[in-house]
Design an enzyme around this catalytic site. Sequence first.
Site, PDB file in Angstrom:
ATOM      1  N   HIS A 141       7.506  -9.991   6.068  1.00  8.85           N
ATOM      2  CA  HIS A 141       6.660 -10.863   6.878  1.00  8.85           C
ATOM      3  C   HIS A 141       7.430 -12.062   7.453  1.00  8.85           C
ATOM      4  O   HIS A 141       8.626 -12.231   7.197  1.00  8.85           O
ATOM      5  CB  HIS A 141       5.422 -11.305   6.100  1.00  8.85           C
ATOM      6  CG  HIS A 141       5.743 -12.009   4.801  1.00  8.85           C
ATOM      7  ND1 HIS A 141       6.346 -13.237   4.754  1.00  8.85           N
ATOM      8  CD2 HIS A 141       5.519 -11.637   3.509  1.00  8.85           C
ATOM      9  CE1 HIS A 141       6.476 -13.623   3.500  1.00  8.85           C
ATOM     10  NE2 HIS A 141       6.002 -12.664   2.718  1.00  8.85           N
ATOM     11  N   HIS A 152       9.852 -14.224   5.525  1.00  8.66           N
ATOM     12  CA  HIS A 152      11.198 -13.747   5.196  1.00  8.66           C
ATOM     13  C   HIS A 152      12.240 -14.127   6.246  1.00  8.66           C
ATOM     14  O   HIS A 152      13.434 -14.055   5.972  1.00  8.66           O
ATOM     15  CB  HIS A 152      11.198 -12.220   5.035  1.00  8.66           C
ATOM     16  CG  HIS A 152      10.450 -11.741   3.829  1.00  8.66           C
ATOM     17  ND1 HIS A 152       9.324 -10.957   3.914  1.00  8.66           N
ATOM     18  CD2 HIS A 152      10.667 -11.945   2.517  1.00  8.66           C
ATOM     19  CE1 HIS A 152       8.882 -10.695   2.694  1.00  8.66           C
ATOM     20  NE2 HIS A 152       9.679 -11.280   1.832  1.00  8.66           N
ATOM     21  N   LYS A 194       6.469  -4.146  -0.190  1.00  6.92           N
ATOM     22  CA  LYS A 194       5.659  -5.254   0.317  1.00  6.92           C
ATOM     23  C   LYS A 194       6.093  -5.550   1.749  1.00  6.92           C
ATOM     24  O   LYS A 194       7.209  -5.215   2.140  1.00  6.92           O
ATOM     25  CB  LYS A 194       5.832  -6.495  -0.567  1.00  6.92           C
ATOM     26  CG  LYS A 194       5.170  -6.360  -1.935  1.00  6.92           C
ATOM     27  CD  LYS A 194       5.235  -7.678  -2.672  1.00  6.92           C
ATOM     28  CE  LYS A 194       4.641  -7.570  -4.065  1.00  6.92           C
ATOM     29  NZ  LYS A 194       4.750  -8.845  -4.800  1.00  6.92           N
TER      30      LYS A 194
END
Length: 570
Positions: free
Chosen positions: A130, A133, A127
């Site tokens: 982004h 985070h 994933k």
Amino acid sequence: MIDYKDKITDILAPVIEELDKETIRAMIEVPSDRSNGDYAFPCFRLAKVLHKAPQAIAADIAAQIGGHEIFEKVEQVNAYVNMYLHRAAFARAVLSDILKDPAHVGHGQQEETHPVIVEYSSPNIAKPFHIGHIRSTVIGNAIANIYEALGYRVIRINHLGDYGTQFGKMICAYRHWGNEEDVKKEPIKTLLSYYTKFHVEAEKDPSLDQEARDIFARLEKGEPEEVRLWKWFREESLKEFTRVYDMLGITFDSYNGESFYSDKMPRFVRELKDKGLLKESQGAQIVDLEEYGMPPALITKSDGSTLYITRDIAAAVYRKETYDFYKNIYVVSSGQNLHFQQWIKILSLMGYDWAEDCVHVPFGLVSLEDGTMSTRKGRVVFLEDVLRRAVEKTREIILEKGVATEDVDEIARQVGIGAVMFQELSNNRIKDYVFQWDRVLNFDGETGPYVQYTHARAASVLRRAGVSEERLAEISFDPQYISSDSAYELERLMYAMPEVVREAGEKYEPSIVTRHLIDVAESFNRFYHDEHILVDNEEEKKAKLALVGAAKAVIKSGLALLGMHAPEKM
């Protein structure tokens, strides 16, 4: 550094025999209005004991201690004894201490090197890494740095999200719509597109959800093809994550994620059962937490597969057995508050008395201007894109201003990435915020670049004077030349640095350090503008250079705690 509260306690104790030293020390205050002294002692409590007006008591104490050498002035104001330190002696003590060991300003020392685990960042494999985070990543890194500075042995753990039903979905999507060549070319963006497509298609065809569950069940059983794909997705993701960590200058001691504990969970499911904590509910196994004001915690699903809480129990016990931690700190968003309350309570119910040493440090959420980020819908801002744009903007500014530096790219990297990190750490961590490009790339005002520029300004003064950091430690200076209001304010802020770091550690709040650095930078710049430093008088110049060198050391040390560089030129 000298503990002035301790010194003042020792001075007050013979005068105030009615109170013990511990009580006296606790009563000493630091006035918010500096015109009321550096320290103050309130006498209301003594009025009941001595049966005298507190104003009279304060006057008596002031008269008795006023002649002590550490004070420039002691006066009674209403019920307070206001104490003003001798500025020159204070300046000599503070600067000598800083310049003796400039690389460790604000650092402490534990009698024992207790192990402290800090778990942070922890992105999900396959994933996108982004902007959301960045909060766990830089807050966790700063907390780890702070605990290291306080004298603890820190173990930095990146608990990767590399297990769970999402991998069933990912593998399912890859088999239906993916190909190897695209994944190799752009792993995360390609896998994200598969994951997004899966949820779109699953709404039309619910059988895909069951197919994904079956695939994850095969992965848990170790079926070769599912394991091969899972390992491949993990390796490709880690390559991308590592690139971002390298940009941020962040490293970890362990990348043991959820999958590491997959073979350790049966032990704890059995233990929960043996201790009578498990109950069956619609085929699933739960721990009933109703009497503790919490909903039941799901331990295993009806198909026998495990959940986050089971893996976190296994991880906590493994860490205690492996590291014998003093603290086990989890830097995870406030959205997981209930999860942490539940599993820490379960650990306690299982009889692990160290459960209270597991600490959840929550932080607020990041959303986009058009709503919440969603990996399922593909609505995210990649962290790497944010960092690259910050570096590019900084590079443009450096070139526009014609900054004299041999390495434009390196300075742009340090300042641009530092700006993003500092912004994340400048507000209280629990606050939610909306991600805005303009805000991230705004370098004006109380920002990282401002603090870094102040460090570079101090470095420039020392260069022009031809004084190295090593030579500063050997300079003998007369502190009377650095006793002005602007110099003294700066010295007080530098003196406070160890207490600031200690408080930031106790509260798990890096913004305490960030705000203090802004104060130090502003104070230094006032001193810089108020006073001429490179004067003809050699004694005055040496004293002022010592102050500049100490301020530079404090800023550099503070930026290092935040995970940032301190450029010598900007």
